[in-house]
Enzyme design. Structure first.
Site, mmCIF file in Angstrom:
data_model
loop_
_atom_site.group_PDB
_atom_site.id
_atom_site.type_symbol
_atom_site.label_atom_id
_atom_site.label_comp_id
_atom_site.label_asym_id
_atom_site.label_seq_id
_atom_site.Cartn_x
_atom_site.Cartn_y
_atom_site.Cartn_z
ATOM 1 N N HIS A 249 0.874 -1.185 0.000
ATOM 2 C CA HIS A 249 0.000 0.000 0.000
ATOM 3 C C HIS A 249 0.903 1.225 0.000
ATOM 4 O O HIS A 249 1.890 1.267 0.733
ATOM 5 C CB HIS A 249 -0.887 -0.029 1.247
ATOM 6 C CG HIS A 249 -2.024 0.937 1.209
ATOM 7 N ND1 HIS A 249 -1.846 2.295 1.283
ATOM 8 C CD2 HIS A 249 -3.366 0.747 1.101
ATOM 9 C CE1 HIS A 249 -3.028 2.890 1.227
ATOM 10 N NE2 HIS A 249 -3.965 1.972 1.114
ATOM 11 N N ARG A 269 -6.684 10.276 0.104
ATOM 12 C CA ARG A 269 -6.507 10.748 -1.279
ATOM 13 C C ARG A 269 -7.852 10.831 -1.987
ATOM 14 O O ARG A 269 -8.110 11.750 -2.755
ATOM 15 C CB ARG A 269 -5.546 9.827 -2.029
ATOM 16 C CG ARG A 269 -4.091 10.113 -1.681
ATOM 17 C CD ARG A 269 -3.158 9.063 -2.270
ATOM 18 N NE ARG A 269 -3.284 7.791 -1.582
ATOM 19 C CZ ARG A 269 -3.383 6.608 -2.173
ATOM 20 N NH1 ARG A 269 -3.335 6.532 -3.482
ATOM 21 N NH2 ARG A 269 -3.508 5.504 -1.466
#
Ligand code: FAD
Length: 636
Positions: A249, A269
């Site tokens: 990740h 995000r």
């Protein structure tokens, strides 16, 4: 002969995360007497930690969404290596699984019109993740547990025994799947608190044990993720698929050292957070690969406009699939443009008012405030890649979740391979475990009902499993003069090896070195010794987990060495290109010598996948398929 308690069930589900609970509910509702067994406390599975949401094309926020778009995104994210039938079933059935959760009491965040809210995530064309703030997994598990309790209450009313048809064994670990000939006959287990052994006899076993992250040093995963289900399947004779694909990740915490690897959800995000390097540059614009160029914004202005007007602008490259973002961060740090603690900056403070950040991302706000003394409403976070998810797993039949080659064995959730191809999109795990957890429970119950004569549990296998589990207590005698080994030291060395030599960027000589080191560790693990007794002895438990981590790590290293290309969660510096000729190739791992499974030597075979069904291929433009499919596939 080992004297121990035995119980008889129709279906045994190993694991009480989302996949295990959904499987157990389905099996019990289909009439199967079902036992659920889990290594940790009931309710403390990995699924609880899931933050961002469940991907399902309900179209609540953008009505353009549907299963075909979700299928396309999933295949693109997996770089077309996905078992396409799984990706199809997943995209079609995920919305029903979310609505079903709501009818069972899940309280999702809402849109202004009162529908289930859906948020943006990397690689998803539309806002698609049903969520509960950034604590979605907690609500998912709470809801499934509530459903289990309600089924147990039914049994209490009907039979005067709430565990008559559905029983949970918590803090109990399965160390072997038992077999009668080819088929499954049950599981060998120990209870953590007492160290007592017991056997659950059953014609059908569902493995839902989650991932493998604890084989790596920097990981978002918790202590349970030691690849148990992967190893149990392998030792029972079922192959593992495409184990080279491990997801790093892009955003884990990098500071302070004690929390390195803890996840920073992609929702940051999705909700507008931007990535910058030490020069203040939004560097992701430099890292959009050719296959995605047409779909992502080319300027900051366009990327920013997309949040308000997604129909007329392209999404910012911070929302590329995870493999792309993780590689980009790695490159920036390597080029000397990293943050003070070896990551990059992720900033949401300049993008949303403080009050909104605290409401949309409550866990992130507290995580950074309490663990790193950073106020994310006022300053940027420092983030870097962390081992997060394994795309490889038990090879299963797409429709039934039945493991290959072992009748009665099923697998669902992160432990099963194939659904996500070479890279998973965020949010697609929670939907995967609901869709295929249900399917595994359904087909396991059906299999158990039609199994005919019940399989017989072999006494010799029970004796062997008990002897194997007790070996760490007599390591000194078995070592015959050689030094015994500390399981914690072995674990640390294993994690360092995998991190350094089979990590985010891979090279052939390093992977060869990793295999040599793993062979040495395996030999030393035979002499892993513990002191004390069987009552709650974590050193003993780790000694047993080491067998699984070593087996899984060997599969990862062997498959990664074999696949001479870069694709999704497998990046080779020495073979940097995604090769179309590798698209239809799957790698299957099996133990070399079925009589000598303890040695952990792994054999690797290539298997060509079934061609993608034409109606599914027709969902893509020809120009796009040309970038992915092998020549012979295009000809067909
Ligand atoms: P788990 O939930 O891990 O359950 C595994 C179960 O197996 C546990 O009960 C464990 O005790 C048991 N077990 C293991 N070994 C044994 C054994 N030998 N014997 C008995 N029991 C055993 N995915 C998304 O889709 N959306 C997200 O927003 C998201 N956020 C995430 C955030 C974090 C921090 C992390 C780490 C992951 C996230 N993921 C997310 C991924 C997702 O949470 C996992 O992939 C998923 O929950 C796995 O579910 P599972 O049911 O397969 O396994």
């Amino acid at each position: 002969m080992t004297e121990l308690e035995r119980q008889q069930w129709d279906v045994v589900v190993v694991g009480a995360g989302g996949a295990g609970l959904r499987a157990a509910i389905e099996a019990r509702e289909r009439g199967a007497r079902t036992a659920v067994i889990c290594k940790s406390l009931f309710g403390k599975a990995h699924t609880v930690m899931a933050e961002g949401g469940i991907a399902a094309s309900m179209g609540n926020v953008n009505s353009g969404d549907n299963w075909q778009v979700h299928f396309r995104d999933t295949m693109r994210g997996g770089k077309f290596l996905n078992q396409w039938r799984m990706a199809e079933l997943h995209a079609k059935e995920a919305p029903d699984r979310v609505w079903e959760l709501e009818t069972w009491g899940a309280l999702f965040d809402r849109t202004p019109e009162g529908k289930i809210s859906q948020r943006n995530f990397g690689g998803h064309e539309y806002p698609r993740l049903a969520h509960v703030g950034d604590r979605t997994g907690l609500e998912l598990i709470r809801t499934l547990q509530q459903k289990i309790v309600s089924l147990q209450q039914e049994d209490e009313r009907e039979f005067g025994d709430h565990e008559a048809r559905l029983k949970v064994f918590q803090e109990c670990t399965v160390t072997r799947v038992l077999k009668d000939g080819d088929r499954v006959s049950g599981t060998f287990c120990y209870e953590r608190e007492t160290g007592r052994f017991f056997v659950l006899e059953a014609p059908a076993v569902v493995l839902a044990t989650g991932g493998i992250g604890k084989s790596f040093k920097v990981t978002s995963n918790s202590w349970e993720y030691t690849g148990d289900g992967h190893a149990l399947a392998l030792l029972a004779g079922a192959p593992l698929l495409n184990m080279e694909f491990v997801q790093f990740h892009p955003t884990g915490m990098v500071w302070p050292p004690s929390v390195k690897g803890i996840l920073v959800t992609e929702s940051v995000r999705g909700d507008g957070g931007v990535l910058r390097n030490s020069e203040g540059k939004r560097f992701m614009f430099d890292y959009v690969p050719d296959v995605f160029k047409e779909k992502y914004a080319q300027s900051e202005e366009e990327g920013d406009r997309w949040y308000e007007d997604p129909d007329h602008n392209r999404r910012p490259p911070e929302l590329l699939p995870r493999d792309e973002v993780a590689r980009a961060i790695n490159s920036e740090v390597k080029a000397g443009r990293g943050s003070p603690h070896g990551g990059v900056f992720l900033d949401v403070s300049t993008r949303m008012p403080a009050e909104r950040i605290r409401r949309r991302l409550p866990s992130m706000y507290h995580q950074f405030k309490e663990l790193a003394d950073v106020d994310i409403t006022a300053e940027a976070m420092e983030v870097g890649p962390t081992c997060h998810y394994v795309m490889g797993g038990i090879a299963v039949d797409s429709d039934t979740a039945a493991a290959l080659d072992v009748p009665g064995l099923f697998a669902a959730g992160e432990v099963a391979g194939g659904m996500h191809g070479s890279n998973r999109l965020g949010g697609n795990s929670l939907s995967d475990l609901l869709v295929f957890g249900r399917r595994a429970g359904l087909h396991a119950a059906g299999y158990a009902a039609s199994a005919g004569t019940l399989p017989v549990v072999d006494e010799a296998q029970i004796d062997a499993a008990a002897a194997e589990a007790l070996r760490p207590f007599s390591a000194e005698d078995l070592a015959e003069g050689a030094p015994t080994e500390n399981p914690y030291t072995l674990h640390q060395e294993l994690q360092q090896t995998m991190n350094d030599l089979v990590g985010i960027i891979r090279r052939a000589p390093e992977m060869e070195r990793a295999l040599e080191k793993l062979a040495g560790l395996r030999e030393r693990a035979e002499r892993a010794g513990v002191e004390g007794h069987r009552q709650f002895n974590p050193g003993w438990h780790l000694s047993l987990d080491l067998r699984n981590m070593l087996l899984v790590s060997e599969c990862i290293a062997r498959a990664a060495l074999e696949r001479t290309e870069s694709r999704g969660g497998h990046t080779r510096e020495d073979c940097p290109v995604m090769e179309r000729s590798w698209r239809p190739v799957n790698l299957l791992c099996r133990p070399v010598d079925e009589q000598d499974t303890a040695s952990g030597r792994i054999d690797l075979v290539r298997k060509v996948t079934e061609p993608i069904r034409p109606d599914l291929l027709s969902l893509f433009e020809k120009e796009e398929l040309v970038k992915y499919l092998a020549d012979e596939e295009l000809e067909e």
